[in-house]
Design a protein around this motif. Structure first.
Motif, PDB file in Angstrom:
ATOM      1  N   GLU A  44       8.453  -8.397  -0.550  1.00  0.00           N
ATOM      2  CA  GLU A  44       7.555  -8.240  -1.702  1.00  0.00           C
ATOM      3  C   GLU A  44       6.946  -6.839  -1.739  1.00  0.00           C
ATOM      4  O   GLU A  44       6.841  -6.221  -2.794  1.00  0.00           O
ATOM      5  CB  GLU A  44       6.463  -9.302  -1.667  1.00  0.00           C
ATOM      6  CG  GLU A  44       5.437  -9.185  -2.772  1.00  0.00           C
ATOM      7  CD  GLU A  44       5.988  -9.368  -4.189  1.00  0.00           C
ATOM      8  OE1 GLU A  44       5.382  -8.821  -5.135  1.00  0.00           O
ATOM      9  OE2 GLU A  44       7.029 -10.033  -4.357  1.00  0.00           O
ATOM     10  N   HIS A  45       6.557  -6.324  -0.579  1.00  0.00           N
ATOM     11  CA  HIS A  45       5.886  -5.031  -0.529  1.00  0.00           C
ATOM     12  C   HIS A  45       6.853  -3.861  -0.728  1.00  0.00           C
ATOM     13  O   HIS A  45       6.435  -2.788  -1.164  1.00  0.00           O
ATOM     14  CB  HIS A  45       5.109  -4.893   0.765  1.00  0.00           C
ATOM     15  CG  HIS A  45       4.022  -5.904   0.869  1.00  0.00           C
ATOM     16  ND1 HIS A  45       3.602  -6.428   2.058  1.00  0.00           N
ATOM     17  CD2 HIS A  45       3.284  -6.526  -0.091  1.00  0.00           C
ATOM     18  CE1 HIS A  45       2.640  -7.310   1.835  1.00  0.00           C
ATOM     19  NE2 HIS A  45       2.437  -7.382   0.537  1.00  0.00           N
ATOM     20  N   LEU A  46       8.125  -4.074  -0.428  1.00  0.00           N
ATOM     21  CA  LEU A  46       9.136  -3.047  -0.665  1.00  0.00           C
ATOM     22  C   LEU A  46       9.720  -3.108  -2.077  1.00  0.00           C
ATOM     23  O   LEU A  46       9.984  -2.066  -2.689  1.00  0.00           O
ATOM     24  CB  LEU A  46      10.289  -3.187   0.336  1.00  0.00           C
ATOM     25  CG  LEU A  46      10.074  -2.637   1.734  1.00  0.00           C
ATOM     26  CD1 LEU A  46      11.123  -3.195   2.682  1.00  0.00           C
ATOM     27  CD2 LEU A  46      10.103  -1.122   1.735  1.00  0.00           C
ATOM     28  N   PHE A  47       9.948  -4.331  -2.574  1.00  0.00           N
ATOM     29  CA  PHE A  47      10.735  -4.474  -3.794  1.00  0.00           C
ATOM     30  C   PHE A  47      10.085  -5.353  -4.857  1.00  0.00           C
ATOM     31  O   PHE A  47      10.707  -5.652  -5.863  1.00  0.00           O
ATOM     32  CB  PHE A  47      12.120  -5.046  -3.449  1.00  0.00           C
ATOM     33  CG  PHE A  47      12.889  -4.171  -2.509  1.00  0.00           C
ATOM     34  CD1 PHE A  47      13.431  -2.976  -2.943  1.00  0.00           C
ATOM     35  CD2 PHE A  47      13.052  -4.531  -1.181  1.00  0.00           C
ATOM     36  CE1 PHE A  47      14.131  -2.157  -2.082  1.00  0.00           C
ATOM     37  CE2 PHE A  47      13.756  -3.724  -0.307  1.00  0.00           C
ATOM     38  CZ  PHE A  47      14.298  -2.529  -0.755  1.00  0.00           C
ATOM     39  N   GLY A  48       8.844  -5.756  -4.670  1.00  0.00           N
ATOM     40  CA  GLY A  48       8.169  -6.623  -5.631  1.00  0.00           C
ATOM     41  C   GLY A  48       7.715  -5.878  -6.877  1.00  0.00           C
ATOM     42  O   GLY A  48       8.074  -4.708  -7.112  1.00  0.00           O
ATOM     43  N   SER A  49       6.899  -6.551  -7.663  1.00  0.00           N
ATOM     44  CA  SER A  49       6.441  -5.970  -8.924  1.00  0.00           C
ATOM     45  C   SER A  49       5.539  -4.746  -8.718  1.00  0.00           C
ATOM     46  O   SER A  49       5.410  -3.916  -9.599  1.00  0.00           O
ATOM     47  CB  SER A  49       5.712  -7.025  -9.755  1.00  0.00           C
ATOM     48  OG  SER A  49       4.588  -7.514  -9.033  1.00  0.00           O
ATOM     49  N   HIS A  50       4.907  -4.659  -7.563  1.00  0.00           N
ATOM     50  CA  HIS A  50       4.072  -3.492  -7.237  1.00  0.00           C
ATOM     51  C   HIS A  50       4.412  -3.041  -5.812  1.00  0.00           C
ATOM     52  O   HIS A  50       3.721  -3.398  -4.862  1.00  0.00           O
ATOM     53  CB  HIS A  50       2.588  -3.842  -7.358  1.00  0.00           C
ATOM     54  CG  HIS A  50       1.685  -2.682  -7.104  1.00  0.00           C
ATOM     55  ND1 HIS A  50       1.490  -1.669  -8.020  1.00  0.00           N
ATOM     56  CD2 HIS A  50       0.944  -2.352  -6.017  1.00  0.00           C
ATOM     57  CE1 HIS A  50       0.657  -0.776  -7.506  1.00  0.00           C
ATOM     58  NE2 HIS A  50       0.323  -1.163  -6.299  1.00  0.00           N
ATOM     59  N   PRO A  51       5.476  -2.243  -5.648  1.00  0.00           N
ATOM     60  CA  PRO A  51       5.852  -1.805  -4.290  1.00  0.00           C
ATOM     61  C   PRO A  51       4.751  -0.954  -3.648  1.00  0.00           C
ATOM     62  O   PRO A  51       4.171  -0.093  -4.302  1.00  0.00           O
ATOM     63  CB  PRO A  51       7.107  -0.970  -4.520  1.00  0.00           C
ATOM     64  CG  PRO A  51       7.613  -1.383  -5.862  1.00  0.00           C
ATOM     65  CD  PRO A  51       6.400  -1.765  -6.656  1.00  0.00           C
ATOM     66  N   TYR A  52       4.481  -1.233  -2.388  1.00  0.00           N
ATOM     67  CA  TYR A  52       3.462  -0.499  -1.632  1.00  0.00           C
ATOM     68  C   TYR A  52       4.072   0.510  -0.667  1.00  0.00           C
ATOM     69  O   TYR A  52       3.407   1.474  -0.282  1.00  0.00           O
ATOM     70  CB  TYR A  52       2.608  -1.463  -0.811  1.00  0.00           C
ATOM     71  CG  TYR A  52       1.764  -2.379  -1.648  1.00  0.00           C
ATOM     72  CD1 TYR A  52       0.552  -1.948  -2.178  1.00  0.00           C
ATOM     73  CD2 TYR A  52       2.181  -3.671  -1.920  1.00  0.00           C
ATOM     74  CE1 TYR A  52      -0.228  -2.784  -2.953  1.00  0.00           C
ATOM     75  CE2 TYR A  52       1.399  -4.521  -2.695  1.00  0.00           C
ATOM     76  CZ  TYR A  52       0.199  -4.069  -3.208  1.00  0.00           C
ATOM     77  OH  TYR A  52      -0.561  -4.901  -3.985  1.00  0.00           O
ATOM     78  N   VAL A  53       5.281   0.238  -0.224  1.00  0.00           N
ATOM     79  CA  VAL A  53       5.909   1.063   0.806  1.00  0.00           C
ATOM     80  C   VAL A  53       7.358   1.345   0.435  1.00  0.00           C
ATOM     81  O   VAL A  53       7.934   0.680  -0.426  1.00  0.00           O
ATOM     82  CB  VAL A  53       5.862   0.389   2.201  1.00  0.00           C
ATOM     83  CG1 VAL A  53       4.438   0.225   2.684  1.00  0.00           C
ATOM     84  CG2 VAL A  53       6.603  -0.936   2.203  1.00  0.00           C
ATOM     85  N   GLU A  54       7.905   2.337   1.122  1.00  0.00           N
ATOM     86  CA  GLU A  54       9.328   2.659   1.034  1.00  0.00           C
ATOM     87  C   GLU A  54       9.871   2.676   2.456  1.00  0.00           C
ATOM     88  O   GLU A  54       9.122   2.855   3.419  1.00  0.00           O
ATOM     89  CB  GLU A  54       9.533   4.031   0.402  1.00  0.00           C
ATOM     90  CG  GLU A  54       9.054   4.140  -1.031  1.00  0.00           C
ATOM     91  CD  GLU A  54       9.209   5.557  -1.569  1.00  0.00           C
ATOM     92  OE1 GLU A  54      10.369   6.018  -1.688  1.00  0.00           O
ATOM     93  OE2 GLU A  54       8.179   6.192  -1.844  1.00  0.00           O
ATOM     94  N   ALA A  55      11.172   2.522   2.576  1.00  0.00           N
ATOM     95  CA  ALA A  55      11.784   2.564   3.899  1.00  0.00           C
ATOM     96  C   ALA A  55      13.124   3.280   3.830  1.00  0.00           C
ATOM     97  O   ALA A  55      13.797   3.275   2.801  1.00  0.00           O
ATOM     98  CB  ALA A  55      11.970   1.158   4.455  1.00  0.00           C
ATOM     99  N   ILE A  56      13.465   3.880   4.943  1.00  0.00           N
ATOM    100  CA  ILE A  56      14.753   4.531   5.132  1.00  0.00           C
ATOM    101  C   ILE A  56      15.447   3.806   6.275  1.00  0.00           C
ATOM    102  O   ILE A  56      14.819   3.518   7.311  1.00  0.00           O
ATOM    103  CB  ILE A  56      14.571   6.012   5.505  1.00  0.00           C
ATOM    104  CG1 ILE A  56      13.956   6.775   4.346  1.00  0.00           C
ATOM    105  CG2 ILE A  56      15.899   6.638   5.924  1.00  0.00           C
ATOM    106  CD1 ILE A  56      13.463   8.145   4.752  1.00  0.00           C
ATOM    107  N   ILE A  57      16.714   3.540   6.097  1.00  0.00           N
ATOM    108  CA  ILE A  57      17.531   2.938   7.141  1.00  0.00           C
ATOM    109  C   ILE A  57      18.444   4.025   7.699  1.00  0.00           C
ATOM    110  O   ILE A  57      19.052   4.795   6.942  1.00  0.00           O
ATOM    111  CB  ILE A  57      18.391   1.777   6.578  1.00  0.00           C
ATOM    112  CG1 ILE A  57      17.509   0.686   5.979  1.00  0.00           C
ATOM    113  CG2 ILE A  57      19.347   1.231   7.628  1.00  0.00           C
ATOM    114  CD1 ILE A  57      16.713  -0.105   6.975  1.00  0.00           C
TER     115      ILE A  57
END
Length: 162
Positions: A44-57
Motif C-alpha cells: 500500500e505504501h509503495l503502490f497505493g493511492s498515496h505512495p509514501y516511499v519508493e524502492a530500488i531492487i
C-alpha cells in the motif's frame, strides 16, 4: 570482469521479496523483533493511492541481491527537497562487489535529476564497515546529530499533550 548488475525501481510483484530483504536487514541489525509491518502495508505504501516511499531492487546475475528504500524530505536551510534513504541493504553473499556503491550512485543521480539539494541517511554507530564505506563514497558522517523518534504509546501520549 563484467558485473551483471541491474538496478531498477521496485515493481508490484517485488513487494514480497522486498519485505523479505527488510526482514534480513532487521536480522543483520539484531532488530528482527522490531519488524511489525506486513507485506500488505508495504504494498500500500509503495503502490497505493498515496505512495509514501519508493524502492530500488538490485539484481545480481538475475537474483535479488539488495534494495534501497527512500522518500522525499525537505531542507529548510537549502529551501530544497531531498531524498532520505531509509534503508540500503545488500545480502551478505553479494557484498564487496560494488552493489552498494552502485545503489548510492543511482540515488545520487536520481537526486540530481529531480533537482533536489541533498541525499541523506543515518547509519548505526556500531556499523564501522558501513561508516567507512559511506565516507569513501564522499558522505560526511555527522557526529553531533542524534535521531529523535517517537513511536507507539509515546506517540499516542504526545499527540494528546496539548
Amino acid at each position: 570482469m563484467e558485473i551483471n548488475l541491474k538496478l531498477r525501481p521496485a515493481a508490484l510483484d517485488d513487494v514480497g521479496k522486498l519485505f523479505g530483504l527488510i526482514q534480513a536487514l532487521a536480522e543483520y541489525e539484531k532488530l528482527a523483533h522490531a519488524v511489525t509491518g506486513s507485506v500488505e502495508a508495504l504494498q500500500e505504501h509503495l503502490f497505493g493511492s498515496h505512495p509514501y516511499v519508493e524502492a530500488i531492487i538490485a539484481e545480481y546475475d538475475g537474483e535479488t541481491a539488495g534494495f534501497a528504500l527512500f522518500f522525499p524530505n525537505y531542507s529548510t536551510f537549502l529551501t530544497q527537497p531531498g531524498i532520505y534513504l531509509e534503508d540500503l541493504f545488500v545480502l551478505p553473499k553479494y557484498r564487496r562487489q560494488g552493489i552498494g556503491k552502485e545503489i548510492l550512485g543511482y540515488l545520487a543521480k536520481l537526486t540530481v535529476e529531480r533537482g533536489y539539494g541533498r541525499l541523506e541517511w543515518s547509519v548505526l554507530d556500531w556499523n564501522s564497515d558501513a561508516i567507512t564505506f559511506y565516507e569513501r563514497m564522499g558522505a560526511e558522517v555527522l557526529p553531533d546529530w542524534r535521531i529523535c523518534r517517537v513511536t507507539g504509546e509515546s506517540l499516542n501520549k504526545l499527540s494528546i499533550f496539548l
